[in-house]
Design a protein around this motif. Structure first.
Motif, PDB file in Angstrom:
ATOM      1  N   UNK A  31       0.847  -1.199   0.000  1.00 34.47           N
ATOM      2  CA  UNK A  31       0.000   0.000   0.000  1.00 34.47           C
ATOM      3  C   UNK A  31       0.884   1.252   0.000  1.00 34.47           C
ATOM      4  N   UNK A  32       1.882   1.249   0.880  1.00 35.10           N
ATOM      5  CA  UNK A  32       2.789   2.387   0.955  1.00 35.10           C
ATOM      6  C   UNK A  32       3.572   2.534  -0.346  1.00 35.10           C
ATOM      7  N   UNK A  33       4.060   1.413  -0.846  1.00 36.24           N
ATOM      8  CA  UNK A  33       4.823   1.459  -2.098  1.00 36.24           C
ATOM      9  C   UNK A  33       3.927   1.973  -3.228  1.00 36.24           C
ATOM     10  N   UNK A  34       2.679   1.538  -3.214  1.00 35.53           N
ATOM     11  CA  UNK A  34       1.731   2.004  -4.229  1.00 35.53           C
ATOM     12  C   UNK A  34       1.653   3.534  -4.239  1.00 35.53           C
ATOM     13  N   UNK A  35       1.552   4.122  -3.045  1.00 33.36           N
ATOM     14  CA  UNK A  35       1.496   5.582  -2.952  1.00 33.36           C
ATOM     15  C   UNK A  35       2.722   6.236  -3.565  1.00 33.36           C
ATOM     16  N   UNK A  36       3.887   5.721  -3.199  1.00 34.99           N
ATOM     17  CA  UNK A  36       5.135   6.297  -3.705  1.00 34.99           C
ATOM     18  C   UNK A  36       5.182   6.180  -5.223  1.00 34.99           C
ATOM     19  N   UNK A  41       2.760   5.669  -7.425  1.00 38.08           N
ATOM     20  CA  UNK A  41       1.766   6.498  -8.114  1.00 38.08           C
ATOM     21  C   UNK A  41       2.230   7.948  -8.129  1.00 38.08           C
ATOM     22  N   UNK A  42       2.829   8.394  -7.023  1.00 38.97           N
ATOM     23  CA  UNK A  42       3.351   9.752  -6.965  1.00 38.97           C
ATOM     24  C   UNK A  42       4.464   9.971  -7.983  1.00 38.97           C
ATOM     25  N   UNK A  43       5.359   9.007  -8.062  1.00 38.19           N
ATOM     26  CA  UNK A  43       6.468   9.138  -9.012  1.00 38.19           C
ATOM     27  C   UNK A  43       5.949   9.223 -10.436  1.00 38.19           C
ATOM     28  N   UNK A  64       3.153  10.537 -11.380  1.00 38.81           N
ATOM     29  CA  UNK A  64       2.642  11.898 -11.557  1.00 38.81           C
ATOM     30  C   UNK A  64       3.791  12.876 -11.754  1.00 38.81           C
ATOM     31  N   UNK A  65       4.842  12.706 -10.966  1.00 36.56           N
ATOM     32  CA  UNK A  65       5.995  13.602 -11.088  1.00 36.56           C
ATOM     33  C   UNK A  65       6.580  13.505 -12.488  1.00 36.56           C
ATOM     34  N   UNK A 101       3.743  14.719 -15.055  1.00 34.46           N
ATOM     35  CA  UNK A 101       2.941  15.881 -14.722  1.00 34.46           C
ATOM     36  C   UNK A 101       1.453  15.624 -14.922  1.00 34.46           C
ATOM     37  N   UNK A 102       1.061  14.418 -14.678  1.00 31.13           N
ATOM     38  CA  UNK A 102      -0.338  14.047 -14.801  1.00 31.13           C
ATOM     39  C   UNK A 102      -0.902  14.310 -16.202  1.00 31.13           C
ATOM     40  N   UNK A 139       6.951  20.623  -6.851  1.00 31.20           N
ATOM     41  CA  UNK A 139       6.005  20.095  -7.805  1.00 31.20           C
ATOM     42  C   UNK A 139       4.853  19.453  -7.029  1.00 31.20           C
ATOM     43  N   UNK A 168       3.017  17.138  -7.546  1.00 32.90           N
ATOM     44  CA  UNK A 168       2.930  15.689  -7.536  1.00 32.90           C
ATOM     45  C   UNK A 168       3.913  15.025  -6.586  1.00 32.90           C
ATOM     46  N   UNK A 177       2.488  13.236  -3.229  1.00 31.50           N
ATOM     47  CA  UNK A 177       2.120  11.845  -3.040  1.00 31.50           C
ATOM     48  C   UNK A 177       3.346  10.986  -2.752  1.00 31.50           C
ATOM     49  N   UNK A 178       4.436  11.305  -3.464  1.00 37.92           N
ATOM     50  CA  UNK A 178       5.670  10.565  -3.234  1.00 37.92           C
ATOM     51  C   UNK A 178       6.101  10.754  -1.789  1.00 37.92           C
ATOM     52  N   UNK A 194       3.858   8.944   0.625  1.00 38.02           N
ATOM     53  CA  UNK A 194       4.089   7.500   0.541  1.00 38.02           C
ATOM     54  C   UNK A 194       5.376   7.108   1.251  1.00 38.02           C
TER      55      UNK A 194
END
Lengths: 350, 329, 511
Positions: A160-165, A167-169, A171-172, A175-176, B300, B302, B305-306, B309
């Motif tokens: 779950x935690x890895x998923x957050x990281x 998914x964030x990466x 987006x980074x 840029x979505x 940024x 985004x 979320x990183x 997490x």
């Protein structure tokens, strides 16, 4: 602590206890359970076939080779992810909270796709992009494996935690936004193959065949089942339990990377919203076990379950019924299946 | 000072740091953001953190804490939020008075809990699978109710003030969502750590068979737990609807993963790794502050979320490694 | 004459003066075991005599605190499971470590699976064929190809487990209570097999409660008592009765401090209670201040009767009355409400919650007492302090987790739970299993105290001395019936033993 049997009892061998194993009463539940398990498995296959028949009668186009190929092709990404998850579930045991689950799979696919598309945009060729995408998936799997086997975090939370990281990466990195990508490999993957069936359909079948060969037909696969279902027994047989668990997460990470490449090809680029695939994939993988003789997760069972969902979506579309019903059908199915197995087990324990 | 207290060994120190990883992390991010973004420490910003980020997630996480305490999990908290929201909006549109509509909303949410209770306490399905099924069925039901997932808007004019009160009102100057969250937190703390019900729920999460062998009707408690979870989540549905004056199908799921994260981060605060209300609240606070602070730091968007997490990951890793070490000694 | 030669190959295992402590309790206090190559060596002793500890030590699962370990003439500082396996020593444990969803072939070959020549794939056909062949040859057992472990009977699982060990070509095979789940025919096959293995040169260590088996099978027997070996004897010159006498503690009087209590009015009346296929027509009355013993073999109906009284099973006929009022104990909740209390056999699973504190465990069944809407934590703590003191529970404090307590002290907490509720009828299921001797005496004292205070106590135990020591009367179950009632003070262990086994003969006639 070993449980000690009743006190020393001379001559007791002459007198078998009333609940002896040859008593039909004692073997009754096991037998009844097998019949019920058979019914469950047969029932789900019957439902599968029934759905196919229903659609082919009501929507004549449904059973054409072209349409079946389409369903296969459209199911390729979900199928690869579900197979990755199945490997983790086999190796971690079917208790979803403490056992095997990988919630980072969908996000993994998203990031791997983004890495692929971004590299292509930056002018790198297919080989670099493929290696990077698979490497991304593998790296995510490695983080999961380390968190679970070294730090001892339960899989549900670790992934779950890895998923957050992850998914964030993604987006980074993107840029979505949608990152379009087009290469020879991608074009080849999204093209049609023999019989006008999409190449992705062949990829899914080939991939399933490969993984099924390893998981269902080699000693490695057999050991993975032992590790997941009864770790003490696996340990007693001298198997390195932790390495197997770690390996299952690496494999699932790799599946995420592979699915990423397929998704770039299917969608002509990397898009957002990969996370939405997570729960459907979880349900698909868990449903798959009803297609196996022993009611355990199997690779072929997962393929069938993926196709079942694929046909449902496709059939609803052909009939112009909102495909939103699919999730309801999936939900009801899983509740039905799990209720049936739970009730069976309870009966067995009486 | 007894000899035992004097001979504090290094592992003991390490363990107490481990246990307080959550508080340390909270302090660290607070200082970090105060330094990185001066606006962070302003009263207005902190209030906005509490109202916008903290309040709703806190309530959902409290609900989740009950499910986790009972040894389960509830993946359908979002569904309860949605059902409450839908019932609330529908009743308001039908011209019902706001209190009746709100009550109807709560009932709508509790329906989800009842469904879970039947599956988990009645049939005996594992909570993860049962609530996963509920989540899927709930999604379809909502889409059927809304013609395939169209949002249900309330007319911009003509909404009674009473409706907006839950989301936008204040009580003695404090925003209502925050007041509600505070009440829920206080009530939940009381129930979980100071009542018979809470004790039995915790015990059933730790070793269910002992609860049964102690002559306690376990199933009743399990059922009540999942109904309570959905009831608490339904409150969020009401506030959310009142805030945005629209019902968007399946939007409640947005809270799910953070609520689970906050609950389990919270367990690292407890010496024995138990779910607990203060821990959950601190977990939510941590998540909210990080989200807000990263935003203000001009990074940024985004990276938020990183960062979140990574933080969850590290707190969990320290917490679990610590528990492992404790189990070894 | 063949026998005379047997065992002349020297000593294969020498465990010398082994000491092993767990916390404060000494499980082994200088136990020795010398096994000669190529013999069948019996190991006997009562519950808690140290058999399991000694065997786990040999398996490399425990480390000895003192003593010397010599295998094949070589001295080892410590054993590991891996090393032990390399030495060719294999164990048939009581708990069957087989994956339930595997076929018999898969379970047998897990870890050393045959492959189809030249491929990485499992040779399932070979596994099927080989396992069918081996099972048939050793045990005359024919199972369907598709049979899963979960479908097998307990005995069949046991056989698969033994066969797994045989595939390793062991030098030493250790059997830990192998016949507990077997019926006569299967046990006979096992004995034939063991003799055949011995003739093939395999050394066997055979642990059993059944002295008849030991006498029939073993060349030598070592008797353990209170953590040390009291004798190692050749079986040819020893009778089962002599072995039994060696196992028994002489100073029974010190162990069982039973107060004399005059039984009062009837507390619990069980009338014609039946549960289909388990037991039938069980009737008895328990009075205030009385300690009633139940005993019987596994499956005799004694345990099931106890479970029925607590609502864990539902009787199919008959009635139960508490203080003259007929009750229906369909669930533990209802039984508890009628002042019944069960201290279950599986303490660590059902008796105490290991990860809850002493306080939380103690008050779990009596939370109503402390709940005035909100729990009165102070009162809860005071009540717990008092019980901890009264039962002499050794703990780091009432906030310590129960898993940090020793077995005996955990058991006291399991009992304290019901004292806090002021239950009147106590059902104790094997109350001293896995409990050290000092705590045992404390538990016996407590049982006497309960009776003195006017409670009724039912003790289910397979330890017959214990039963004779703490109870007033004993009911013996055999094949689902109460076959006889004894007055404890006028009964010898032999009488009960013969009743329990249904063999109307005395100990000395066996073997």
């Amino acid at each position: 602590m070993l449980v000690d049997a009743p006190y020393y009892i001379p001559g007791s061998l002459a007198e078998p206890a009333p609940s002896n194993p040859q008593d039909p009463q004692a073997s009754g539940p096991a037998y009844g359970q097998r019949v019920a398990a058979l019914a469950l498995r047969g029932g789900s296959l019957a439902v599968f076939i029934g759905v196919l028949v229903f659609f082919s009668v009501t929507a004549p186009f449904f059973l054409t080779i072209g349409n079946v190929g389409n369903v296969l092709g459209q199911s390729a990404i979900a199928g690869v992810l579900a197979i990755g998850l199945t490997i983790v579930v086999i190796g971690g045991g079917s208790n979803v909270v403490t056992g095997g689950i990988d919630l980072s799979l969908a996000a993994n696919m998203g990031l791997s796709a983004a890495v692929y598309a971004t590299l292509v945009q930056a002018g790198y060729g297919d080989p670099v992009a493929v290696i990077a995408a698979l490497g991304t998936g593998l790296a995510i799997g490695a983080v999961n494996a380390a968190a679970i086997t070294l730090a001892g975090i339960v899989p549900l939370l670790a992934t779950l935690a890895v998923m957050n990281v992850v998914a964030g990466l993604e987006l980074v990195l993107t840029n979505n936004t949608v990152v379009p990508a087009s290469t020879e490999l991608l074009l080849a993957l999204s093209a049609s193959g023999p019989f006008g069936i999409p190449v992705l359909a062949y990829v899914l079948l080939g991939f399933t065949l490969l993984v099924a060969a390893v998981v269902q037909f080699t000693p490695l696969g057999l050991r993975l089942y032992a590790v997941g279902e009864f770790p003490e027994a696996a340990r007693a047989a001298g198997l390195p339990v932790k390495s197997f668990v770690a390996g299952s997460f690496l494999a699932s990470g790799l599946c995420g990377g592979f699915a990423g490449i397929l998704s770039v090809s299917f969608l002509s680029g990397s898009t957002t919203g990969a996370g939405d695939m997570l729960l459907p994939v979880v349900v698909t993988a868990l449903l798959g076990s009803v297609f196996s003789r022993r009611l355990v997760p199997t690779i072929t069972g997962t393929l069938l379950s993926t196709l079942f969902v694929g046909f449902l979506i496709n059939g609803f579309q052909l009939l112009n019924i909102s495909s939103t019903l699919v999730s309801g059908v999936q939900g009801l199915l899983i509740l039905l299946v799990v209720s049936a197995t739970t009730l069976l087990r309870r009966q067995e324990n009486v | 000072m007894s000899a035992r207290q004097l001979s504090v060994s290094i592992p003991t120190v390490a363990r107490s740091i481990g246990r307080h990883a959550l508080i340390a992390a909270l302090a660290a991010v607070f200082v970090l953001f105060a330094w990185l973004a001066p606006a962070f420490l302003s009263g207005a910003n902190l209030l906005s953190v509490l109202v916008n980020n903290f309040a709703l997630l806190a309530i959902v996480a409290i609900a989740m804490t009950f499910a986790v305490s009972a040894g389960g999990i509830d993946l359908s908290v979002g569904t309860a939020i949605d059902f409450a929201s839908f019932a609330f909006v529908s009743l308001v549109l039908a011209g019902q008075p706001i209190p009746i509509a709100a009550l109807g909303g709560l009932v709508g949410g509790v329906v989800v809990g009842l469904f879970n209770a039947v599956l988990i306490a009645g049939i005996g399905i594992s909570p993860f699978l049962a609530t996963l099924g509920t989540l899927f069925v709930g999604r379809s039901v909502q889409q059927l109710l809304t013609n395939g997932g169209n949002p249900v808007y309330l007319p911009p004019t003509g909404v009674p003030d009473a409706f907006r009160f839950l989301g936008h009102g204040t009580i003695v100057g404090i925003p209502v969502p925050l007041v509600v969250a505070a009440l829920v937190v206080a009530g939940a703390w009381l129930v979980l750590s100071r009542t018979r019900f809470g004790r039995v729920v915790l015990a059933s999460g730790i070793q269910a068979s002992v609860v049964r062998y102690s002559g306690i009707a376990l199933r009743r408690y399990t059922a009540a737990t999942y109904i309570l979870v959905s009831g608490i989540a339904a409150i969020v549905g009401l506030i959310l609807t009142s805030t945005v004056t629209v019902y968007i199908p399946s939007s409640g799921n947005a809270f799910l993963l953070n609520a689970i994260g906050a609950t389990f981060i919270g367990t690292t605060l407890s010496p024995h790794g138990r779910p607990n209300i203060p821990g959950t609240v601190l977990g939510v606070l941590l998540l909210s502050i990080v989200a807000n602070g990263l935003l203000l730091s001009g990074l940024n968007f985004y990276w938020q979320q990183v960062g979140t997490g990574l933080l969850i990951f590290s707190v969990l890793a320290i917490g679990f490694a610590n528990r492992k070490a404790a189990a070894r000694t | 004459m063949v026998e005379a030669v047997r065992g002349d190959g020297g000593d294969i295992i020498r465990l010398d003066a082994i000491v092993k402590r767990f916390g404060g309790a000494q499980a082994l206090s200088g136990a020795s075991l010398v096994v000669r190559r190529g013999t069948v060596h019996g190991l006997v002793g009562q519950n808690g005599a140290g058999k399991s500890t000694l065997i786990k030590l040999l398996a490399g699962l425990h480390e000895a605190d003192e003593g010397r370990i010599e295998i094949n003439g070589k001295v080892y500082d410590r054993l590991t499971p891996h090393l032990v396996e390399d030495l060719g020593i294999h164990f048939i444990h009581q708990d069957r470590l087989l994956v339930p969803t595997f076929t018999v072939g898969e379970a047998l070959f897990l870890g050393r699976e045959p492959r189809i020549a030249g491929t990485p794939f499992l040779d399932r056909a070979l596994m099927r064929r080989r396992s069918a062949e081996i099972l048939d040859r050793y045990f005359g057992l024919r199972l369907p190809h598709s049979a899963l472990i979960a479908d097998l009977s307990a005995a069949e699982k046991q056989i698969v487990q033994i066969t797994r060990a045989l595939l390793n070509n062991p030098n030493v095979l250790v059997f830990d209570e192998p016949t507990a789940a077997l019926v006569r025919r299967e046990a006979d096959l096992l004995f034939q097999l063991i003799r055949r293995l011995r003739d093939d040169g395999v050394t066997i260590i055979y642990i059993s409660h059944y002295l008849g088996e030991i006498a029939a099978l073993c060349d030598t027997v070592t008797v353990l008592r209170n953590g040390r070996d009291v004798a190692t004897l050749p079986l040819k010159e020893t009778s089962a009765a002599e072995i039994g006498a060696l196992m028994v503690n002489r100073e029974i009087g010190d162990l069982y401090p039973k107060p004399q209590v005059v039984a009062g009015e009837a507390l619990l009346a069980v009338d014609d209670l039946s549960l289909s296929n388990r037991y039938a027509n069980v009737s008895f009355t328990l009075h205030k201040g009385e300690v009633l013993g139940l005993t019987g073999l596994l499956g005799s109906g004694a345990k099931e009767t106890l479970r029925t009284l607590f609502g864990l099973e539902t009787a199919t006929a008959g009635s139960v009355a508490v203080k003259g009022e007929t009750i229906f104990t369909a669930s533990p909740a209802k039984a508890t409400a009628k002042s019944l209390a069960l201290v279950p056999e599986d303490r660590r699973r059902d008796g105490v919650a290991l990860d809850l504190s002493v306080t939380e465990n103690t008050t779990l069944a009596s939370l109503d007492r402390f709940s005035k809407g909100v729990l009165d934590l102070g009162a809860e703590r005071r009540a717990t302090e008092e019980l901890v003191k009264r039962l002499q529970v050794k703990t780091d404090g009432i906030d310590a987790l129960v898993k940090t307590l020793s077995g005996g002290n955990q058991q006291k907490v399991a009992i304290a739970k019901w004292l806090s509720r002021q239950s009147e009828i106590y059902l104790l299921d094997e109350p001293t299993v896995g409990v050290d001797i000092a705590a045992k005496v404390e538990i016996y004292t407590l049982i006497g105290e309960l009776a003195q205070r006017g409670a009724g106590v039912i003790v289910l135990s397979s330890d017959i001395e214990e039963l004779l020591g703490v109870t007033d009367r004993i009911l013996v179950f055999f094949r689902g019936q109460v076959t006889r009632e004894f007055i404890s003070s006028q009964t010898s262990p032999d009488q009960i033993l013969s009743e329990v086994t249904g063999a109307y003969e005395t100990l000395s006639n066996v073997g």
